[in-house]
Scaffold this motif. Sequence first.
Motif, mmCIF file in Angstrom:
data_model
loop_
_atom_site.group_PDB
_atom_site.id
_atom_site.type_symbol
_atom_site.label_atom_id
_atom_site.label_comp_id
_atom_site.label_asym_id
_atom_site.label_seq_id
_atom_site.Cartn_x
_atom_site.Cartn_y
_atom_site.Cartn_z
ATOM 1 N N CYS A 18 15.270 23.005 38.584
ATOM 2 C CA CYS A 18 15.599 22.984 36.917
ATOM 3 C C CYS A 18 16.374 21.660 36.702
ATOM 4 C CB CYS A 18 15.488 24.706 36.994
ATOM 5 S SG CYS A 18 17.145 25.229 37.464
ATOM 6 N N THR A 19 17.241 21.895 35.397
ATOM 7 C CA THR A 19 17.737 21.247 34.958
ATOM 8 C C THR A 19 19.325 21.994 34.370
ATOM 9 O OG1 THR A 19 16.329 21.746 32.990
ATOM 10 C CG2 THR A 19 16.450 19.603 34.246
ATOM 11 N N ASN A 20 19.227 23.598 34.646
ATOM 12 C CA ASN A 20 20.537 23.412 34.303
ATOM 13 C C ASN A 20 22.041 23.027 35.051
ATOM 14 O OD1 ASN A 20 19.267 26.224 32.821
ATOM 15 N ND2 ASN A 20 18.749 26.328 35.044
ATOM 16 N N CYS A 21 22.438 22.456 35.446
ATOM 17 C CA CYS A 21 23.119 22.042 36.685
ATOM 18 C C CYS A 21 23.119 20.478 35.814
ATOM 19 C CB CYS A 21 22.953 22.264 37.833
ATOM 20 S SG CYS A 21 21.794 20.894 38.600
ATOM 21 N N ILE A 22 22.069 19.951 35.472
ATOM 22 C CA ILE A 22 22.332 18.473 35.083
ATOM 23 C C ILE A 22 23.152 18.263 33.721
ATOM 24 C CG2 ILE A 22 21.224 17.718 36.413
ATOM 25 C CD1 ILE A 22 19.641 17.265 33.959
ATOM 26 N N LYS A 23 22.245 19.739 32.741
ATOM 27 C CA LYS A 23 23.016 19.518 31.159
ATOM 28 C C LYS A 23 24.247 20.224 31.322
ATOM 29 C CE LYS A 23 18.303 20.287 29.286
ATOM 30 N NZ LYS A 23 18.135 18.955 28.122
ATOM 31 N N ARG A 24 25.240 20.716 32.463
ATOM 32 C CA ARG A 24 26.140 21.448 32.045
ATOM 33 C C ARG A 24 27.853 21.144 32.895
ATOM 34 N NH1 ARG A 24 26.838 26.692 30.337
ATOM 35 N NH2 ARG A 24 28.421 26.431 30.507
ATOM 36 N N ALA A 29 27.549 14.259 36.498
ATOM 37 C CA ALA A 29 27.662 14.340 38.046
ATOM 38 C C ALA A 29 26.279 14.082 38.775
ATOM 39 C CB ALA A 29 28.926 14.599 38.829
ATOM 40 N N ILE A 30 25.412 15.272 38.272
ATOM 41 C CA ILE A 30 24.324 15.535 38.965
ATOM 42 C C ILE A 30 23.086 14.994 38.290
ATOM 43 C CG2 ILE A 30 22.982 17.894 39.988
ATOM 44 C CD1 ILE A 30 25.831 18.878 39.355
ATOM 45 N N ARG A 31 21.870 14.874 38.843
ATOM 46 C CA ARG A 31 20.584 14.074 38.760
ATOM 47 C C ARG A 31 19.561 14.936 39.354
ATOM 48 N NH1 ARG A 31 24.270 11.970 36.384
ATOM 49 N NH2 ARG A 31 23.657 10.025 35.762
ATOM 50 N N VAL A 32 18.391 15.095 38.943
ATOM 51 C CA VAL A 32 17.223 15.671 39.737
ATOM 52 C C VAL A 32 16.525 14.811 39.947
ATOM 53 C CG1 VAL A 32 14.972 17.206 39.618
ATOM 54 C CG2 VAL A 32 16.698 18.221 38.107
ATOM 55 N N GLY A 386 16.293 15.961 29.422
ATOM 56 C CA GLY A 386 16.641 16.065 30.841
ATOM 57 C C GLY A 386 15.530 15.708 31.829
ATOM 58 N N SER A 387 14.306 15.973 30.712
ATOM 59 C CA SER A 387 12.945 16.139 31.634
ATOM 60 C C SER A 387 12.798 14.839 33.035
ATOM 61 C CB SER A 387 11.537 15.976 31.316
ATOM 62 O OG SER A 387 12.424 14.713 30.207
ATOM 63 N N ASP A 406 14.158 4.485 36.903
ATOM 64 C CA ASP A 406 13.399 3.959 35.825
ATOM 65 C C ASP A 406 12.856 4.200 35.088
ATOM 66 O OD1 ASP A 406 9.832 2.666 35.612
ATOM 67 O OD2 ASP A 406 11.033 1.188 36.805
ATOM 68 N N GLU A 407 11.966 2.909 33.785
ATOM 69 C CA GLU A 407 12.718 3.767 32.129
ATOM 70 C C GLU A 407 11.301 4.491 32.034
ATOM 71 O OE1 GLU A 407 12.299 1.046 28.634
ATOM 72 O OE2 GLU A 407 12.842 -0.086 29.565
ATOM 73 N N ALA A 408 10.245 4.358 33.354
ATOM 74 C CA ALA A 408 9.020 5.496 33.396
ATOM 75 C C ALA A 408 9.437 6.447 34.119
ATOM 76 C CB ALA A 408 8.245 4.841 34.831
ATOM 77 N N ASP A 409 10.412 6.550 33.661
ATOM 78 C CA ASP A 409 11.265 8.140 34.202
ATOM 79 C C ASP A 409 10.880 8.735 33.055
ATOM 80 O OD1 ASP A 409 11.640 8.363 37.361
ATOM 81 O OD2 ASP A 409 13.655 7.337 36.867
ATOM 82 N N CYS A 410 11.123 8.433 31.782
ATOM 83 C CA CYS A 410 11.373 9.198 30.815
ATOM 84 C C CYS A 410 10.252 9.841 30.685
ATOM 85 C CB CYS A 410 11.720 7.975 30.169
ATOM 86 S SG CYS A 410 11.982 9.169 27.477
ATOM 87 N N LEU A 411 10.083 10.805 30.373
ATOM 88 C CA LEU A 411 8.759 11.102 30.350
ATOM 89 C C LEU A 411 7.665 10.837 28.709
ATOM 90 C CD1 LEU A 411 8.496 14.565 32.133
ATOM 91 C CD2 LEU A 411 7.733 12.196 32.604
ATOM 92 N N ILE A 412 8.765 11.376 27.963
ATOM 93 C CA ILE A 412 8.184 10.737 26.342
ATOM 94 C C ILE A 412 7.696 9.285 25.999
ATOM 95 C CG2 ILE A 412 8.940 10.896 23.842
ATOM 96 C CD1 ILE A 412 8.958 13.662 25.193
ATOM 97 N N LYS A 413 8.483 8.184 27.008
ATOM 98 C CA LYS A 413 7.813 7.006 27.091
ATOM 99 C C LYS A 413 6.383 6.578 27.720
ATOM 100 C CE LYS A 413 10.532 3.201 26.148
ATOM 101 N NZ LYS A 413 11.214 2.129 27.101
#
Length: 422
Positions: A18-24, A29-32, A386-387, A406-413
């Motif tokens: 989940c993305t709770n930690c990366i946002k806070r 320092a945290i990535r998923v 954060g997706s 990678d830029e492909a990691d961006c779901l919107i792009k």
Amino acid sequence: MSGYKHSVTLDISKCKGCTNCIKRCPTEAIRVRDGHAIIKEEKCIDCGECIRVCPYQAKKAIFDKFEDFADYKYKIALPAPALYGQFEDLDDVDYILTALLECGFDAVFEVSRAAEIITEYTRRYMKREGLEYPVISSACPAIVRLIALRFPYLVDNLLPIVPPIEYAAMLAREETLKEHPELTNDDICVLFVSPCPAKISYVKNPLGVEKSAVTGALAINDFYFKIRAKRKEITNPKQLSKTGIIGLNWAGTGGEATSLLSERYLAADGIENCIHVLDEIENGTIHNLEFVELNACNGGCVGGTLNVENPYIAKARLRSLRKYLPISRNHVEQDASLPDCVVMDEFESILNSIGGTALAEDRMTAIAKMSEVECIYKSLPHLDCGSCGAPNCHALAEDIIKGEADEADCLIKLRDTVSKHD
């Protein structure tokens, strides 16, 4: 952060990605990645915010166990003042101090005792000329690391006096060696009972001193039930406490700052609020302050993630405990100078210990890469969803330049790219 020993760690088996930690996380320092979180050690300040917000208890603190120090001849407990606020119906700190002896310690030395002396030394330091205002407290290790990592221009503003935990350990060893000349320094074990992972990390990686006088650190929430069980058996506690109101006040926000007897101070808690304050100091939008006290945890040390009680309840209990205490029980001789043992080494060593965060070691290469980061950032959607596994779009752009994403990691792009090819 080469050689740095962290106290915050990740249990991958519990992480759901989940993305709770990366946002806070205050230092990004945290990535998923690959369905679970990873902690970038060079950016982690061990504030424990990820432990607080993780719904799956995948983040945890590494701490020492009392049994690990069985070979020492003499064991001294250093209880943090926040410890006293964890127990209900407590009207005398001596019950907790006596309970610590019953748990196997040979002596106790309250960190709040040292805090009262550090308060007096700080008052003297604040009278010096040519200080870099505002002076920022160095008592919270997470804040010191945060400043070194995100606000390096404010390192010179840090108070160069050792924190109470360190001075308490020094005094405890000194007293013990006087009372027990048969012991050597190596025979003595000094264990801090900690409310937070940042202070545990401090023991492993002391700031401003070559080697900490503290041997190890126990967690309050791990040792709490042992103390609680022993406390119930005590009917006539030993008179051990030597702390006044000032010492107990250090457990909560403002306790350090208000004891300096100056009206030109600011006290803030909560890591996000502290970042806002540091931003304003760096930008020069806060004026006429002499002293700034910042606590990474909400409420101060009573809000540490290794406590067991609600911080506001704990703070109320401490207010009740100090009701009949003197202002302070610990004083120093009327000498204008500060002893060498309480003065930290240059904070330059702290800056040097925070490494690996630059885009490149070479300055010109780093500038070029920063330009590339901005170009990639402009092409991203700026939603900070954060997706992608990064806390925001700018962090993703940095990861791409570093070859970690990678830029492909961006779901919107990725969605837009797929749509164009349909």
